[in-house]
Design a protein around this motif. Sequence first.
Motif, short mmCIF file in Angstrom:
data_model
loop_
_atom_site.label_atom_id
_atom_site.label_comp_id
_atom_site.label_asym_id
_atom_site.label_seq_id
_atom_site.Cartn_x
_atom_site.Cartn_y
_atom_site.Cartn_z
N GLN A 122 0.84 -1.19 0.00
CA GLN A 122 0.00 0.00 0.00
C GLN A 122 0.87 1.25 0.00
O GLN A 122 1.87 1.32 0.72
CB GLN A 122 -0.90 0.01 1.23
CG GLN A 122 -1.86 1.20 1.28
CD GLN A 122 -2.74 1.17 2.52
OE1 GLN A 122 -2.65 0.27 3.33
NE2 GLN A 122 -3.59 2.17 2.67
N VAL A 162 1.77 9.55 -10.36
CA VAL A 162 0.38 9.12 -10.21
C VAL A 162 -0.10 9.40 -8.79
O VAL A 162 0.69 9.48 -7.84
CB VAL A 162 0.22 7.61 -10.51
CG1 VAL A 162 0.62 7.30 -11.94
CG2 VAL A 162 1.02 6.76 -9.53
N PRO A 164 -2.40 7.56 -6.13
CA PRO A 164 -3.09 6.29 -5.86
C PRO A 164 -4.51 6.53 -5.34
O PRO A 164 -4.73 7.40 -4.49
CB PRO A 164 -2.22 5.64 -4.78
CG PRO A 164 -0.90 6.35 -4.84
CD PRO A 164 -1.23 7.75 -5.26
N ARG A 165 -5.45 5.77 -5.88
CA ARG A 165 -6.83 5.80 -5.42
C ARG A 165 -7.37 4.38 -5.39
O ARG A 165 -6.86 3.50 -6.07
CB ARG A 165 -7.71 6.68 -6.33
CG ARG A 165 -7.36 8.16 -6.29
CD ARG A 165 -8.28 8.96 -7.18
NE ARG A 165 -7.99 10.40 -7.14
CZ ARG A 165 -8.63 11.31 -7.85
NH1 ARG A 165 -9.61 10.93 -8.68
NH2 ARG A 165 -8.31 12.59 -7.74
N ARG A 166 -8.43 4.17 -4.61
CA ARG A 166 -9.02 2.83 -4.55
C ARG A 166 -9.56 2.39 -5.90
O ARG A 166 -9.53 1.22 -6.24
CB ARG A 166 -10.14 2.81 -3.51
CG ARG A 166 -9.65 2.97 -2.07
CD ARG A 166 -10.80 2.86 -1.09
NE ARG A 166 -10.34 2.97 0.29
CZ ARG A 166 -11.13 2.91 1.35
NH1 ARG A 166 -12.46 2.77 1.17
NH2 ARG A 166 -10.63 3.02 2.57
N SER A 167 -10.05 3.33 -6.66
CA SER A 167 -10.62 3.00 -7.96
C SER A 167 -9.55 2.86 -9.05
O SER A 167 -9.86 2.49 -10.18
CB SER A 167 -11.61 4.09 -8.39
OG SER A 167 -10.98 5.37 -8.41
N GLY A 168 -8.30 3.15 -8.69
CA GLY A 168 -7.21 3.07 -9.67
C GLY A 168 -6.37 4.33 -9.64
O GLY A 168 -6.84 5.40 -9.22
N ASP A 169 -5.14 4.23 -10.07
CA ASP A 169 -4.24 5.38 -10.06
C ASP A 169 -4.70 6.45 -11.04
O ASP A 169 -5.15 6.16 -12.14
CB ASP A 169 -2.82 4.94 -10.42
CG ASP A 169 -2.21 4.01 -9.38
OD1 ASP A 169 -2.77 3.95 -8.26
OD2 ASP A 169 -1.21 3.36 -9.69
N THR A 170 -4.56 7.69 -10.61
CA THR A 170 -4.85 8.84 -11.47
C THR A 170 -3.54 9.43 -11.97
O THR A 170 -2.65 9.75 -11.17
CB THR A 170 -5.63 9.91 -10.70
OG1 THR A 170 -6.89 9.37 -10.27
CG2 THR A 170 -5.89 11.13 -11.58
#
Length: 216
Positions: A122, A162, A164-170
């Motif tokens: 994480q 990037v 990091p996000r739960r829905s995917g990296d931005t």
Amino acid sequence: MRVPALIRISAVSAALAASLVACSSLPSVPSQPARYDLGVPPPVQGSQATAFPVLALADIQSRTQHDASTAVLYRLAYADGQALQAYGQARWSQPPALLVQQRLREILGQGRTVLSAESGAQPPLVKGRPVPVLQLSLEEFSHTFTSADRSAGVLRLRATLVEPRRSGDTLLGQQVFAVQQPAASANAAGGTQALAQAVAEVGAQLQTWLNGVTPP
């Protein structure tokens, strides 16, 4: 029966000559390859305002050679530009990707906090939120000859930032940095010195680029 002195001296001389011949036939101890690093770290500069005061640096990826290899690579662009070759009597003190990552961490750490983003783990959190992660890919790191007596340390680095996000990296930004630093001599010593200078130049460019990326 007494042996004449001249015969005794001749026998000793013959034995000594035979001993010298035997010693000369022994294999010589192979010389150790010269080992190089990136030299003295750059001087610490005063802290400056940055767009990302806290950043996580992921393990650098290398497309130029095996992760454990310490070979100093060169390329004869004027003869066979697609072939990478290794100096026989020169080595890096550590795998070059690791040396580059350590030096860039030192440079980026001037003015910001640089954490580590381990592969598969994480991302680091600050106040409960993940910090932006900088991913680096070393695409070229070689002593490149454009002629028999003209060469340069060539470094090509791809940087991807990037969030990091739960829905995917931005994706926040991506940039390719390419530097060719002229080498002072057409050998491993000149090539490694030029590559060290190229890393310092890319570090400065990377620092400027990060400061210009708009935070999320």
